[in-house]
Scaffold this motif. Structure first.
Motif, PDB file in Angstrom:
ATOM      1  N   PHE A 126       0.923  -1.347  -0.046  1.00  0.00           N
ATOM      2  CA  PHE A 126      -0.021   0.141  -0.019  1.00  0.00           C
ATOM      3  C   PHE A 126       0.843   1.185  -0.061  1.00  0.00           C
ATOM      4  CE2 PHE A 126      -3.376  -2.508   2.586  1.00  0.00           C
ATOM      5  CZ  PHE A 126      -3.899  -3.332   1.413  1.00  0.00           C
ATOM      6  N   LEU A 127       1.933   1.162   0.908  1.00  0.00           N
ATOM      7  CA  LEU A 127       2.780   2.470   0.956  1.00  0.00           C
ATOM      8  C   LEU A 127       3.566   2.535  -0.530  1.00  0.00           C
ATOM      9  CD1 LEU A 127       4.203   1.859   4.589  1.00  0.00           C
ATOM     10  CD2 LEU A 127       2.455   3.554   3.716  1.00  0.00           C
ATOM     11  N   HIS A 128       4.107   1.433  -0.996  1.00  0.00           N
ATOM     12  CA  HIS A 128       4.693   1.537  -2.455  1.00  0.00           C
ATOM     13  C   HIS A 128       3.694   2.009  -3.393  1.00  0.00           C
ATOM     14  CE1 HIS A 128       6.802   0.434  -5.782  1.00  0.00           C
ATOM     15  NE2 HIS A 128       5.845  -0.244  -6.501  1.00  0.00           N
ATOM     16  N   LEU A 129       2.279   1.716  -3.360  1.00  0.00           N
ATOM     17  CA  LEU A 129       1.710   2.138  -4.172  1.00  0.00           C
ATOM     18  C   LEU A 129       1.146   3.869  -4.093  1.00  0.00           C
ATOM     19  CD1 LEU A 129      -1.289  -0.650  -4.343  1.00  0.00           C
ATOM     20  CD2 LEU A 129       0.510   0.082  -6.233  1.00  0.00           C
ATOM     21  N   LEU A 142      -4.883   5.646  -0.164  1.00  0.00           N
ATOM     22  CA  LEU A 142      -5.252   6.482   1.078  1.00  0.00           C
ATOM     23  C   LEU A 142      -6.302   6.142   1.873  1.00  0.00           C
ATOM     24  CD1 LEU A 142      -3.870  10.093   0.036  1.00  0.00           C
ATOM     25  CD2 LEU A 142      -2.997   8.556   1.874  1.00  0.00           C
ATOM     26  N   LYS A 143      -7.559   5.714   1.003  1.00  0.00           N
ATOM     27  CA  LYS A 143      -8.741   5.436   1.828  1.00  0.00           C
ATOM     28  C   LYS A 143      -8.484   4.143   2.591  1.00  0.00           C
ATOM     29  CE  LYS A 143     -11.868   7.379  -1.463  1.00  0.00           C
ATOM     30  NZ  LYS A 143     -12.906   7.196  -2.259  1.00  0.00           N
ATOM     31  N   VAL A 144      -7.758   3.250   2.140  1.00  0.00           N
ATOM     32  CA  VAL A 144      -7.562   1.834   2.854  1.00  0.00           C
ATOM     33  C   VAL A 144      -6.522   2.394   4.057  1.00  0.00           C
ATOM     34  CG1 VAL A 144      -6.444  -0.446   2.858  1.00  0.00           C
ATOM     35  CG2 VAL A 144      -7.669   0.493   0.704  1.00  0.00           C
ATOM     36  N   LEU A 145      -5.475   3.092   3.644  1.00  0.00           N
ATOM     37  CA  LEU A 145      -4.664   3.303   5.126  1.00  0.00           C
ATOM     38  C   LEU A 145      -5.342   4.211   5.961  1.00  0.00           C
ATOM     39  CD1 LEU A 145      -1.463   3.931   2.857  1.00  0.00           C
ATOM     40  CD2 LEU A 145      -1.769   2.302   4.483  1.00  0.00           C
ATOM     41  N   VAL A 146      -6.071   4.999   5.778  1.00  0.00           N
ATOM     42  CA  VAL A 146      -7.058   6.010   6.585  1.00  0.00           C
ATOM     43  C   VAL A 146      -7.529   5.091   7.722  1.00  0.00           C
ATOM     44  CG1 VAL A 146      -8.770   7.487   7.122  1.00  0.00           C
ATOM     45  CG2 VAL A 146      -6.845   8.214   5.536  1.00  0.00           C
ATOM     46  N   ARG A 156       1.539   0.128  15.253  1.00  0.00           N
ATOM     47  CA  ARG A 156       2.802  -0.475  15.226  1.00  0.00           C
ATOM     48  C   ARG A 156       3.219  -1.048  13.697  1.00  0.00           C
ATOM     49  NH1 ARG A 156       3.721  -5.992  16.659  1.00  0.00           N
ATOM     50  NH2 ARG A 156       1.558  -5.937  17.524  1.00  0.00           N
ATOM     51  N   HIS A 157       2.101  -1.739  13.186  1.00  0.00           N
ATOM     52  CA  HIS A 157       2.284  -2.383  11.805  1.00  0.00           C
ATOM     53  C   HIS A 157       2.531  -1.274  10.920  1.00  0.00           C
ATOM     54  CE1 HIS A 157       1.328  -6.266  13.365  1.00  0.00           C
ATOM     55  NE2 HIS A 157       0.113  -5.780  14.003  1.00  0.00           N
ATOM     56  N   LEU A 158       1.690  -0.145  10.861  1.00  0.00           N
ATOM     57  CA  LEU A 158       1.833   1.043  10.148  1.00  0.00           C
ATOM     58  C   LEU A 158       3.273   1.462  10.180  1.00  0.00           C
ATOM     59  CD1 LEU A 158      -1.542   2.371  10.251  1.00  0.00           C
ATOM     60  CD2 LEU A 158      -0.465   1.241   8.298  1.00  0.00           C
TER      61      LEU A 158
END
Length: 163
Positions: A126-129, A142-146, A156-158
């Motif tokens: 996700f961060l790569h995208l 960004l919607k997924v990450l939010v 912790r995982h993020l």
């Protein structure tokens, strides 16, 4: 709906599969149809299409599951496909319609924290995208990450994700 689901099971023709999935996806815009499709075992039939090697068929299956995921009972069944959807997002061509369809489904499935743990391994992707994708891809990821960041258990995982 029963005939469409049966047709989807009975044919190997990708054009027919695409059209049946588009029709099921459109039908799933109505909440009463979401229940009917689930009760006809349509979720597992549509989910089975995620294994199809034709990208357009996979994309249409993801779109149908996305519309069906607006229902909590459906989410309970659709969650078994999250890992497979994450793999599809990771392996799909960058910024493709297939990748965006997978991200849209993951967005809906991550609105509540119920299934976040199934997406942990995809955080680096996700961060790569987010850094490599077009604006459309960036907005969707960004919607997924939010959604993931709203869950304290994901902090912790993020933070530890290697990009």
């Amino acid at each position: 709906l029963h005939k469409l689901i049966h047709l989807l099971q009975a044919t190997d023709d990708p054009l027919i599969q695409e059209q049946a999935l588009i029709t099921l996806s459109n039908s799933a815009a109505f909440s009463v149809n979401q229940d009917i499709i689930r009760n006809l075992d349509g979720l597992s039939v549509i989910g089975g299409m995620l294994s199809n090697c034709i990208p357009k068929v996979k994309e249409k299956a993801l779109n149908a599951l996305n519309n069906l995921s607006m229902n909590v009972k459906n989410q309970q069944e659709i969650q078994v496909y999250i890992t497979q959807v994450c793999r599809t997002v990771e392996s799909a061509p960058l910024n493709s319609d297939l990748q965006l369809a997978g991200l849209r489904l993951l967005t809906n499935m991550s609105v509540t924290s119920d299934y976040h743990e199934k997406m942990i391994n995809s955080i680096p992707c996700f961060l790569h995208l987010l850094s490599e994708g077009t604006e459309r891809t960036q907005i969707q990821v960004l919607k997924v990450l939010v959604n993931l960041s709203a869950n304290p258990a994901m902090t912790r995982h993020l933070h530890r994700a290697q990009v």
